[in-house]
Design a protein around this motif. Structure first.
Motif, PDB file in Angstrom:
ATOM      1  N   UNK A 179       0.794  -1.308   0.098  1.00 58.01           N
ATOM      2  CA  UNK A 179      -0.022   0.163  -0.025  1.00 58.01           C
ATOM      3  C   UNK A 179       0.949   1.323   0.284  1.00 58.01           C
ATOM      4  N   UNK A 180       2.099   1.275   0.683  1.00 53.81           N
ATOM      5  CA  UNK A 180       2.759   2.278   0.723  1.00 53.81           C
ATOM      6  C   UNK A 180       3.394   2.494  -0.731  1.00 53.81           C
ATOM      7  N   UNK A 181       3.325   1.799  -1.841  1.00 59.71           N
ATOM      8  CA  UNK A 181       3.632   2.051  -3.054  1.00 59.71           C
ATOM      9  C   UNK A 181       2.268   2.326  -3.790  1.00 59.71           C
ATOM     10  N   UNK A 182       1.095   1.689  -3.614  1.00 62.13           N
ATOM     11  CA  UNK A 182       0.043   1.607  -4.357  1.00 62.13           C
ATOM     12  C   UNK A 182      -0.692   2.999  -4.235  1.00 62.13           C
ATOM     13  N   UNK A 183      -0.861   3.438  -2.972  1.00 58.23           N
ATOM     14  CA  UNK A 183      -1.362   4.746  -2.856  1.00 58.23           C
ATOM     15  C   UNK A 183      -0.838   6.004  -2.933  1.00 58.23           C
ATOM     16  N   UNK A 184       0.663   6.043  -2.510  1.00 57.58           N
ATOM     17  CA  UNK A 184       1.254   7.236  -3.071  1.00 57.58           C
ATOM     18  C   UNK A 184       1.328   7.457  -4.689  1.00 57.58           C
ATOM     19  N   UNK A 185       1.357   6.291  -5.192  1.00 58.42           N
ATOM     20  CA  UNK A 185       1.494   6.391  -6.915  1.00 58.42           C
ATOM     21  C   UNK A 185       0.342   7.288  -7.365  1.00 58.42           C
ATOM     22  N   UNK A 188      11.232   6.364  -3.312  1.00 55.57           N
ATOM     23  CA  UNK A 188      12.024   7.337  -2.473  1.00 55.57           C
ATOM     24  C   UNK A 188      11.008   7.474  -1.144  1.00 55.57           C
ATOM     25  N   UNK A 189       9.748   7.432  -1.185  1.00 55.03           N
ATOM     26  CA  UNK A 189       8.988   7.471   0.133  1.00 55.03           C
ATOM     27  C   UNK A 189       9.183   6.160   0.821  1.00 55.03           C
ATOM     28  N   UNK A 190       9.523   5.024   0.300  1.00 54.36           N
ATOM     29  CA  UNK A 190       9.652   3.805   0.794  1.00 54.36           C
ATOM     30  C   UNK A 190      11.187   3.791   1.476  1.00 54.36           C
ATOM     31  N   UNK A 191      12.146   4.193   0.804  1.00 53.08           N
ATOM     32  CA  UNK A 191      13.345   4.494   1.272  1.00 53.08           C
ATOM     33  C   UNK A 191      13.444   5.046   2.676  1.00 53.08           C
TER      34      UNK A 191
END
Length: 207
Positions: free
Chosen positions: A107-113, A142-145
């Motif tokens: 979700x940390x990739x799915x939603x910010x995308x 970048x957000x994930x890192x």
């Protein structure tokens, strides 16, 4: 009219958010972990409230933000390593760990995308679709890192809180797999939701 409808949907979402938050804060596994895990959701809500009149988002974006917030809040209540449903899945399928945290990182990739896509398109920052998708994926990584760096800082400051906050469960590649799931989430969002998102952005502009 579209903006008014978006605001009404946001208010409904806020009601659901605070109900789940109220449940979560009652007797959580650990209050410090609860604060750490819910902080991103609380910050997001504050930002959305402040910007909702000047820059209301599409219904799709609001729904995804709510879903992501609920994922965070559930993880905050139980800790990511001890969410009951995923403990049951762990036992039922003989898994090595509770994998609820991977849902969170997906979700940390799915939603910010979708959020990044909406801002870039509506602010007309990029027009080329290939560059748009590339930069969205870069933003999500970048957000994930950055989140992994926050987890590292928490581990340095408080070893006790870090065990629950990181939820590595002894998996040495946890950081790398977290970022990989965020990458998969970002790609999945762009592949599955771009057309629906385009329609909602068009409706928002025409409203």
């Amino acid at each position: 009219m579209q903006k008014i409808l978006s605001m009404n949907k946001m208010e409904t979402g806020l009601g659901i958010f605070f109900l789940v938050l109220l449940w979560s804060v009652i007797n959580p596994k650990d209050y410090l972990t609860w604060i750490l895990e819910t902080a991103p959701a609380l910050i997001a809500v504050i930002v959305l409230i402040i910007t909702r009149r000047q820059f209301p988002l599409t219904s799709l974006a609001y729904i995804l933000i709510l879903i992501h917030s609920i994922i965070l809040i559930i993880g905050a209540h139980y800790t990511y390593a001890e969410v009951p449903l995923f403990n049951w899945l762990k036992e039922a399928f003989n898994l090595e760990r509770n994998n609820y945290d991977k849902i969170g990182h997906f979700a940390q990739g799915f939603v910010p995308a979708i959020i990044a896509r909406e801002i870039i398109i509506r602010k007309q920052i990029l027009r080329n679709i290939n560059w748009l998708n590339f930069f969205i994926i870069c933003i999500c990584l970048a957000i994930s890192a950055f989140y992994e760096l926050i987890e590292w800082c928490v581990a340095l400051v408080s070893e006790q809180a870090a065990q629950a906050f990181l939820g590595t469960q002894g998996y040495i590649w946890d950081t790398q797999s977290d970022m990989a799931f965020a990458l998969f989430g970002a790609i999945a969002a762009l592949v599955t939701l771009s057309q629906l998102h385009n329609r909602q952005i068009s409706q928002l502009k025409s409203g």
